[in-house]
Design a protein around this motif. Structure first.
Motif, PDB file in Angstrom:
ATOM      1  N   THR A  15      44.595  29.557  42.835  1.00 43.45           N
ATOM      2  CA  THR A  15      44.311  29.442  41.396  1.00 43.45           C
ATOM      3  C   THR A  15      45.617  29.397  40.597  1.00 43.45           C
ATOM      4  OG1 THR A  15      44.103  31.844  41.208  1.00 43.45           O
ATOM      5  CG2 THR A  15      42.055  30.596  41.525  1.00 43.45           C
ATOM      6  N   GLN A  38      40.168  30.974  48.280  1.00 44.91           N
ATOM      7  CA  GLN A  38      41.468  30.299  48.215  1.00 44.91           C
ATOM      8  C   GLN A  38      41.956  30.048  49.637  1.00 44.91           C
ATOM      9  OE1 GLN A  38      43.903  31.745  44.452  1.00 44.91           O
ATOM     10  NE2 GLN A  38      43.623  33.433  45.851  1.00 44.91           N
ATOM     11  N   GLY A  41      46.073  31.322  49.061  1.00 41.39           N
ATOM     12  CA  GLY A  41      46.325  32.292  47.982  1.00 41.39           C
ATOM     13  C   GLY A  41      47.733  32.853  48.100  1.00 41.39           C
ATOM     14  N   ARG A  42      48.362  33.006  46.957  1.00 48.18           N
ATOM     15  CA  ARG A  42      49.752  33.468  46.947  1.00 48.18           C
ATOM     16  C   ARG A  42      49.859  34.927  46.541  1.00 48.18           C
ATOM     17  NH1 ARG A  42      51.940  28.776  42.938  1.00 48.18           N
ATOM     18  NH2 ARG A  42      51.349  26.997  44.192  1.00 48.18           N
ATOM     19  N   GLY A  43      50.757  35.655  47.216  1.00 48.12           N
ATOM     20  CA  GLY A  43      51.049  37.027  46.833  1.00 48.12           C
ATOM     21  C   GLY A  43      52.485  37.145  46.370  1.00 48.12           C
ATOM     22  N   ARG A  44      52.895  38.350  46.045  1.00 51.78           N
ATOM     23  CA  ARG A  44      54.278  38.571  45.633  1.00 51.78           C
ATOM     24  C   ARG A  44      55.203  38.428  46.836  1.00 51.78           C
ATOM     25  NH1 ARG A  44      55.397  43.612  44.407  1.00 51.78           N
ATOM     26  NH2 ARG A  44      57.278  43.087  43.291  1.00 51.78           N
ATOM     27  N   TRP A  49      47.856  35.758  50.069  1.00 50.62           N
ATOM     28  CA  TRP A  49      46.760  36.654  49.661  1.00 50.62           C
ATOM     29  C   TRP A  49      45.489  36.032  50.213  1.00 50.62           C
ATOM     30  CZ3 TRP A  49      45.802  41.169  46.829  1.00 50.62           C
ATOM     31  CH2 TRP A  49      44.487  41.374  46.453  1.00 50.62           C
ATOM     32  N   MET A  58      39.111  36.695  42.156  1.00 50.61           N
ATOM     33  CA  MET A  58      40.442  36.089  42.159  1.00 50.61           C
ATOM     34  C   MET A  58      40.541  35.125  40.987  1.00 50.61           C
ATOM     35  SD  MET A  58      40.722  35.266  46.227  1.00 50.61           S
ATOM     36  CE  MET A  58      39.105  34.519  46.305  1.00 50.61           C
ATOM     37  N   ASP A 102      50.847  46.952  41.504  1.00 53.29           N
ATOM     38  CA  ASP A 102      49.648  47.090  42.344  1.00 53.29           C
ATOM     39  C   ASP A 102      48.762  48.167  41.745  1.00 53.29           C
ATOM     40  OD1 ASP A 102      50.579  45.250  44.161  1.00 53.29           O
ATOM     41  OD2 ASP A 102      51.321  46.741  45.579  1.00 53.29           O
ATOM     42  N   LYS A 109      45.770  50.025  48.200  1.00 52.31           N
ATOM     43  CA  LYS A 109      45.798  48.919  47.243  1.00 52.31           C
ATOM     44  C   LYS A 109      44.429  48.264  47.109  1.00 52.31           C
ATOM     45  CE  LYS A 109      48.224  44.530  46.599  1.00 52.31           C
ATOM     46  NZ  LYS A 109      49.517  43.867  46.787  1.00 52.31           N
ATOM     47  N   LEU A 114      50.248  38.822  40.419  1.00 56.45           N
ATOM     48  CA  LEU A 114      51.395  37.935  40.624  1.00 56.45           C
ATOM     49  C   LEU A 114      51.671  37.243  39.299  1.00 56.45           C
ATOM     50  CD1 LEU A 114      53.363  36.399  42.549  1.00 56.45           C
ATOM     51  CD2 LEU A 114      51.514  34.758  42.930  1.00 56.45           C
ATOM     52  N   ILE A 126      45.499  37.414  39.434  1.00 58.98           N
ATOM     53  CA  ILE A 126      44.941  38.738  39.716  1.00 58.98           C
ATOM     54  C   ILE A 126      43.970  38.632  40.894  1.00 58.98           C
ATOM     55  CG2 ILE A 126      43.473  40.585  38.770  1.00 58.98           C
ATOM     56  CD1 ILE A 126      44.596  39.782  35.982  1.00 58.98           C
ATOM     57  N   GLY A 127      44.175  39.467  41.881  1.00 58.25           N
ATOM     58  CA  GLY A 127      43.261  39.512  43.021  1.00 58.25           C
ATOM     59  C   GLY A 127      42.724  40.925  43.167  1.00 58.25           C
TER      60      GLY A 127
HETATM   61  C1  BTN Z   1      50.205  40.647  45.409  1.00 57.28           C
HETATM   62  O1  BTN Z   1      49.706  41.772  45.480  1.00 57.28           O
HETATM   63  O2  BTN Z   1      51.072  40.292  46.202  1.00 57.28           O
HETATM   64  C2  BTN Z   1      49.694  39.715  44.348  1.00 57.28           C
HETATM   65  C3  BTN Z   1      48.434  39.069  44.784  1.00 57.28           C
HETATM   66  C4  BTN Z   1      47.877  38.106  43.750  1.00 57.28           C
HETATM   67  C5  BTN Z   1      46.677  37.380  44.276  1.00 57.28           C
HETATM   68  C6  BTN Z   1      46.023  36.556  43.213  1.00 57.28           C
HETATM   69  S1  BTN Z   1      44.445  35.968  43.711  1.00 57.28           S
HETATM   70  C7  BTN Z   1      44.355  34.941  42.303  1.00 57.28           C
HETATM   71  C8  BTN Z   1      45.745  34.365  42.112  1.00 57.28           C
HETATM   72  N1  BTN Z   1      45.914  33.159  42.900  1.00 57.28           N
HETATM   73  C9  BTN Z   1      46.813  33.301  43.874  1.00 57.28           C
HETATM   74  O3  BTN Z   1      47.135  32.418  44.686  1.00 57.28           O
HETATM   75  N2  BTN Z   1      47.327  34.542  43.841  1.00 57.28           N
HETATM   76  C10 BTN Z   1      46.771  35.324  42.747  1.00 57.28           C
END
Ligand code: BTN
Length: 243
Positions: A15, A38, A41-44, A49, A58, A102, A109, A114, A126-127
């Motif tokens: 997203t 997703q 999905g991307r995290g920090r 994710w 998400m 977090d 968690k 992110l 936000i996830g």
């Molecule tokens: C983290 O804790 O590392 C951050 C995670 C963030 C995940 C959310 S899910 C919706 C949005 N889309 C993504 O690809 N990542 C964020």
């Protein structure tokens, strides 16, 4: 207003990517991009994710801040604070914020944030693990349904979160939220404890003293107090047993 325009997809890669794409095409401040699944999905810190379809909320929010991007320091922890307030209404027991962004229930968690910027646009992703099967979660993570007193669907949760994000955003715009930061400190995980922080390859040790108005972490050590603006707490006390 955050959430006035909403996109909801069954599946996307991320997203975050879709939100930046929509922002490039002129999408308004506050546009919400949500997906049930997703594939990337991307995290920090370059992490991924992942959540089984439909088990997490998400979404990404397009933000068009009117302040320079370098003043965004407080934003992600304030988003974590807004989420923690919502979760507190739903669960028994304390909800904590682990700096920088977090949200923890029972020391594990439940949600990650992110915040990414590109040009004049910021996208907050936000996830939230709502009902993720235990086997899909690392030991350091939990799901909301395990702690909540009532069942809550992703739709209901989003409706609870958006008003809090709007309040947070209005207050943030007026004073970059020094006061909001002070109100958050009682939720800070590991306050008063000795921890290690990793920033790139650098390890910093110290005792968590609190939050700085800039959004940084106040860390005490032999050389006195300093404010850390980036990094990740890598060592410290384990999750609360039995939670
Ligand atoms: C983290 O804790 O590392 C951050 C995670 C963030 C995940 C959310 S899910 C919706 C949005 N889309 C993504 O690809 N990542 C964020």
């Amino acid at each position: 207003m955050i959430g006035r325009t909403r996109w909801h997809f069954a599946a996307v890669d991320s997203t975050q990517r879709v939100a930046f794409r929509l922002a490039d095409m002129g999408a308004a401040h506050g546009t919400v991009v949500r997906a049930d699944f997703q594939s990337a999905g991307r995290g920090r810190q370059g992490r991924s994710w992942e959540s089984p379809a439909g088990s997490a909320l998400m979404f990404s929010v397009i933000l068009r801040p009117i302040v320079p991007m370098h003043q965004l320091g407080t934003l992600s922890i304030l988003i974590a604070g807004a989420l923690a307030d919502v979760f507190s209404d739903l669960v028994n027991g304390p909800v904590h914020i682990k700096w920088p962004n977090d949200v923890l229930i029972g020391g594990r968690k439940v949600s990650g944030i992110l915040l990414q910027t590109r040009g004049p646009v910021a996208v907050a992703g936000i996830g939230i693990n709502i009902d993720s099967p235990a086997e899909s979660l690392p030991l350091t993570a939990t799901r909301l349904s395990r702690h909540a007193t009532e069942r809550v669907s992703p739709d209901q949760l989003l409706e609870m979160i958006l008003p809090r994000l709007n309040t947070m955003w209005s207050e943030w715009k007026t004073d970059l939220s020094t006061r909001q930061i002070e109100r958050l400190e009682h939720r800070l995980w590991q306050i008063g404890e000795d921890v290690s922080l990793l920033d790139a390859d650098r390890e910093i040790r110290g005792r968590i003293l609190g939050l700085d108005p800039s959004g940084g972490l106040r860390l005490g050590g032999p050389g006195g107090e300093r404010v850390i603006m980036a990094g990740e707490i890598v060592r410290g006390p384990r999750p609360i047993p039995g939670s």
